[in-house]
Design an enzyme around this catalytic site. Sequence first.
Site, PDB file in Angstrom:
ATOM      1  N   LYS A  90       0.822  -1.204   0.000  1.00 17.22           N
ATOM      2  CA  LYS A  90       0.000   0.000   0.000  1.00 17.22           C
ATOM      3  C   LYS A  90       0.867   1.271   0.000  1.00 17.22           C
ATOM      4  O   LYS A  90       2.089   1.193  -0.015  1.00 17.22           O
ATOM      5  CB  LYS A  90      -0.946  -0.020   1.214  1.00 17.22           C
ATOM      6  CG  LYS A  90      -1.881  -1.229   1.238  1.00 17.22           C
ATOM      7  CD  LYS A  90      -2.829  -1.214   0.063  1.00 17.22           C
ATOM      8  CE  LYS A  90      -4.001  -2.158   0.194  1.00 17.22           C
ATOM      9  NZ  LYS A  90      -3.706  -3.583   0.190  1.00 17.22           N
TER      10      LYS A  90
HETATM   11  C1  LIG Z   1      -9.566  -2.952  -1.058  1.00 21.18           C
HETATM   12  C2  LIG Z   1      -8.988  -3.638   0.136  1.00 21.18           C
HETATM   13  N1  LIG Z   1      -9.751  -3.743   1.230  1.00 21.18           N
HETATM   14  C3  LIG Z   1      -9.281  -4.336   2.343  1.00 21.18           C
HETATM   15  C4  LIG Z   1      -8.020  -4.854   2.408  1.00 21.18           C
HETATM   16  C5  LIG Z   1      -7.571  -5.561   3.645  1.00 21.18           C
HETATM   17  O1  LIG Z   1      -6.466  -4.961   4.228  1.00 21.18           O
HETATM   18  P1  LIG Z   1      -5.428  -5.811   5.093  1.00 21.18           P
HETATM   19  O2  LIG Z   1      -4.648  -6.682   4.192  1.00 21.18           O
HETATM   20  O3  LIG Z   1      -4.601  -4.746   5.758  1.00 21.18           O
HETATM   21  O4  LIG Z   1      -6.229  -6.578   6.085  1.00 21.18           O
HETATM   22  C6  LIG Z   1      -7.184  -4.748   1.297  1.00 21.18           C
HETATM   23  C7  LIG Z   1      -5.823  -5.312   1.339  1.00 21.18           C
HETATM   24  O5  LIG Z   1      -5.287  -5.848   0.458  1.00 21.18           O
HETATM   25  C8  LIG Z   1      -7.688  -4.134   0.123  1.00 21.18           C
HETATM   26  O6  LIG Z   1      -6.942  -4.051  -0.976  1.00 21.18           O
END
Ligand SMILES: Cc1ncc(COP(=O)(O)O)c(C=O)c1O
Length: 389
Positions: A188
């Site tokens: 990210k």
């Molecule tokens: C659009 C979206 N929502 C939620 C998430 C979930 O985040 P995390 O991996 O930090 O739990 C991601 C992560 O890849 C994402 O790309």
Amino acid sequence: MKTKIKRIPYGKQWIGKEELRAMAAVLKSDFLTQGPKVQELETRLAKTVRAKYAVAVANGTAALHLAAIAIGLKPGDEVITTPISFIATSNAALYVGAKPVFVDIDPETQCLDPKLIEAKITPKTKAVFVTDFAGHPADLRAIYRIAQKHHLIVVEDACHALGATYNKHKVGACTHSDLAVFSFHPVKHITTGEGGAITTNNRVLYERLTELRTHGVTRDPQKLLNREAGPWYYEMQNLGFNYRMTDIQAALGIEQLKKLGRFVARRRKIAARYRKAFHSLSFFKIPNEQFQNTHVYHIYPIRLQGKLVSKRKEIFQELQKRGLGVQVHYIPIPSQPYYAKLGYSIKDCPKAEAYYRSAITIPIFPKMTDREIGSVIKIVASVVRSYSK
Ligand SMILES: Cc1ncc(COP(=O)(O)O)c(C=O)c1O
């Protein structure tokens, strides 16, 4: 001659000595967790996105889960959401027993199409979970207007879009949403290893989120049911979790956040080079930036055109062979086996399905060297061209 290079991933973190120093300082301090760094990160994040409040949590998925609880979603409620997102977006509804209702995408941005929302609203609909796909904001004003008309809450999954703007409003400012959710996974815009956050301007939601993040416990004297017990006393008033971020992670996040402007500028510069190189090619389409928004290019999905769509697998494999860490974002959520078992089908979202069949994500991340950018351009153009003959 074929260009073979050291593998270039589709995304990657960039950690400098500032981050290492800041994390080492926390490791030597009294607080590895529940110390001052988490709050500092929250204050800085809220300021950066121009929201009143930010709550740092263990990851973006936890942020979505807490958002679903904080807005009061209950079993049987329906949540309008997008098929083109990471599974965590709609899973948040499932975690609380609510039902995701998938609405098709706008094929230009691959974000939820506001024009299709109203047809899916029922008396059970309580919220809209919308994703700013790839780093381009969804049409948030249009979505928020519909939501307000039908008394729905809007949760913006902004995990791809830290640093983006929609109509000059910062993503995360919650100008057109009730809550915005971020992830700080290494691919990210900024990272804390694992980590995430929720921003809001709503004091009640903010307080609920901070309690839910740590077991649903409060020590606030104003909120205690028993005010006589003593200074050690706390109350669990709701069922919460340990979804806390550590101070080590927060220290990393603070240093990363200081670099957000530079990271975003670099991503946009790489995207500009891709645009220059690719815009005249007819074999594939490149991400579209609508003029009033700032796209922050979390990922760079190209869309194969015409007969090349049927060769996506071979093209993908060839790009891998040539050293590119390509991906596909995303397999539409309703077509995942778990969702299929629940009765979902991607056939209900034909634009999402068409997008999925054509998509390949090529590398973009701030640490890419100019040479790597050149290699990606050369490999992508020549591989795709070779399959168009
Ligand atoms: C659009 C979206 N929502 C939620 C998430 C979930 O985040 P995390 O991996 O930090 O739990 C991601 C992560 O890849 C994402 O790309």
